[in-house]
Design a protein around this motif. Structure first.
Motif, short mmCIF file in Angstrom:
data_model
loop_
_atom_site.label_atom_id
_atom_site.label_comp_id
_atom_site.label_asym_id
_atom_site.label_seq_id
_atom_site.Cartn_x
_atom_site.Cartn_y
_atom_site.Cartn_z
N LEU A 84 10.96 7.43 5.54
CA LEU A 84 10.53 6.12 5.06
C LEU A 84 9.01 6.08 5.02
O LEU A 84 8.35 6.65 5.90
CB LEU A 84 11.05 5.00 5.95
CG LEU A 84 12.57 4.93 6.11
CD1 LEU A 84 12.95 5.20 7.56
CD2 LEU A 84 13.11 3.59 5.66
N PHE A 85 8.48 5.42 4.00
CA PHE A 85 7.02 5.22 3.96
C PHE A 85 6.75 3.78 3.58
O PHE A 85 7.23 3.28 2.55
CB PHE A 85 6.35 6.15 2.95
CG PHE A 85 4.84 6.08 2.99
CD1 PHE A 85 4.12 6.93 3.81
CD2 PHE A 85 4.14 5.13 2.24
CE1 PHE A 85 2.73 6.85 3.88
CE2 PHE A 85 2.76 5.04 2.30
CZ PHE A 85 2.04 5.91 3.13
N TYR A 86 5.98 3.12 4.43
CA TYR A 86 5.54 1.75 4.17
C TYR A 86 4.09 1.78 3.75
O TYR A 86 3.22 2.28 4.48
CB TYR A 86 5.70 0.88 5.42
CG TYR A 86 5.15 -0.52 5.27
CD1 TYR A 86 5.85 -1.49 4.56
CD2 TYR A 86 3.92 -0.87 5.82
CE1 TYR A 86 5.35 -2.78 4.41
CE2 TYR A 86 3.41 -2.16 5.69
CZ TYR A 86 4.13 -3.10 4.98
OH TYR A 86 3.63 -4.37 4.84
N CYS A 87 3.79 1.29 2.55
CA CYS A 87 2.42 1.29 2.03
C CYS A 87 1.74 0.00 2.46
O CYS A 87 2.15 -1.10 2.06
CB CYS A 87 2.44 1.42 0.51
SG CYS A 87 0.79 1.47 -0.22
N ARG A 88 0.70 0.14 3.25
CA ARG A 88 -0.04 -1.05 3.69
C ARG A 88 -1.15 -1.41 2.71
O ARG A 88 -1.36 -2.57 2.38
CB ARG A 88 -0.63 -0.81 5.09
CG ARG A 88 -1.25 -2.08 5.67
CD ARG A 88 -2.03 -1.80 6.93
NE ARG A 88 -2.43 -3.03 7.58
CZ ARG A 88 -3.52 -3.13 8.36
NH1 ARG A 88 -4.28 -2.07 8.58
NH2 ARG A 88 -3.83 -4.28 8.92
#
Length: 334
Positions: A84-88
């Motif tokens: 999973l990758f959450y882009c801030r």
């Protein structure tokens, strides 16, 4: 200016050499990481920093700060490891296995198996990105599942079948994701691991209720996104020229509506808005770093007259180019 790298990114990476990717492990030695093992490698002409945490058996997290156009990555491929990758901040994209391209903006999340991105190029259309990566070995976590997740009835095999299929799932920014990830940045560093333990459990519960077919970003083929990158290269390398969407459509043999849609997916803005901001970013650089007359700068970035340029510059920056240059001169003199 959306297209300028945030100051905190530049400052936090100032000690990282060009082409360097610093990995800081914040867990006791001897603990096995899911992704950042000897099989993991990454190369870039930019720079970046990864702060990794071993959270649970089978679960790792990392804070990622990257200043680059692209990073090539290799790691082990597994259909049972959920990535999973959450882009801030910024934008980030992948060309996944099977020819699917995924691009994220601030607040978006992607979920896919590690097999989807085992050998991939990670692109940063704005030149930088900040976000949190999670690597979850679902069978290992299932065998060591925290009690609260057991009591909730969380079904990890179902999460695997939902999010570790042939194609990635990209979930757009929403209050639920913001509520999960925002505290991971506001927490003091000595409490990050504790917050990660809490928030990863919350994220898994959230994912168990997500219906990807109803909550997903539009995805395009990697051939389409690569074509858009070629168009972007032409536009940004010839700022003194103006290209219509119709002309670009004919030149690159792409439907005009598709061109506009995919460009916005990759770069986060409509073509006209993006190029106006890009032109102003280049003009600001010339105003800061040279003594070139403003009339010549206007011509270089594609404006017929200094008046039209000054109006566009103020629209984007809220200041006239003469005032901007004067403030930069005073900063140097100070």
């Amino acid at each position: 200016m959306k297209q300028q790298e945030p100051t905190h990114v530049t400052q936090q990476l100032q000690d990282v050499p060009a082409g360097g990717l610093t990995i800081v492990r914040n867990s006791p030695s001897g603990q096995e990481y899911v992704l950042l093992t000897g099989q993991f490698s990454a190369k870039t002409v930019g720079k970046g920093k990864i702060e990794a945490y071993h959270v649970f058996p089978g679960v790792d997290a990392s804070y990622n700060l990257l200043s680059a156009a692209e990073i090539t990555v290799h790691h082990a491929a597994s259909s049972s490891v959920l990535e999973l990758f959450y882009c801030r901040n910024g934008r980030v994209g992948w060309n996944m296995r099977g020819g699917t391209a995924v691009y994220l903006g601030a607040g978006d999340l992607t979920a896919h198996s590690s097999a989807c991105c085992a050998d991939s190029a990670i692109m940063f259309p704005l030149g930088y990105a900040e976000g949190i990566s999670l690597s979850i070995d679902l069978p290992v976590l299932d065998a060591n599942c925290p009690e609260i997740l057991k009591e909730s009835g969380l079904d990890l095999p179902t999460i695997q079948s939902t999010f570790c299929g042939e194609k990635p799932v990209a979930i757009p920014a929403c209050p639920e994701l913001e509520g999960i990830f925002a505290p991971l940045y506001s927490a003091p560093s000595f409490r990050r691991r504790a917050y990660l333990q809490l928030k990863i459990q919350e994220l898994l519960l959230y994912l168990s209720d997500v219906e990807p077919e109803k909550h997903a970003l539009t995805q395009y083929g990697s051939q389409q996104t690569e074509l858009i990158k070629e168009i972007h290269r032409q536009l940004t390398e010839h700022l003194d020229q103006r290209f219509t969407i119709e002309a670009l459509s004919k030149q690159y043999l792409i439907n005009t509506s598709t061109l506009k849609e995919v460009f916005k997916t990759v770069y986060g803005l409509p073509i006209a808005t993006y190029m106006k901001e890009y032109r102003m970013a280049q003009a600001m650089k010339l105003l800061r770093e040279t003594r070139i007359p403003i009339s010549e700068i206007a011509d270089r970035v594609g404006y017929e007259t200094q008046g039209k340029f000054s109006k566009a510059f103020k629209d984007v920056t809220q200041i006239l180019p003469t005032e901007y240059r004067r403030t930069q001169d005073s900063n140097w003199n100070d």
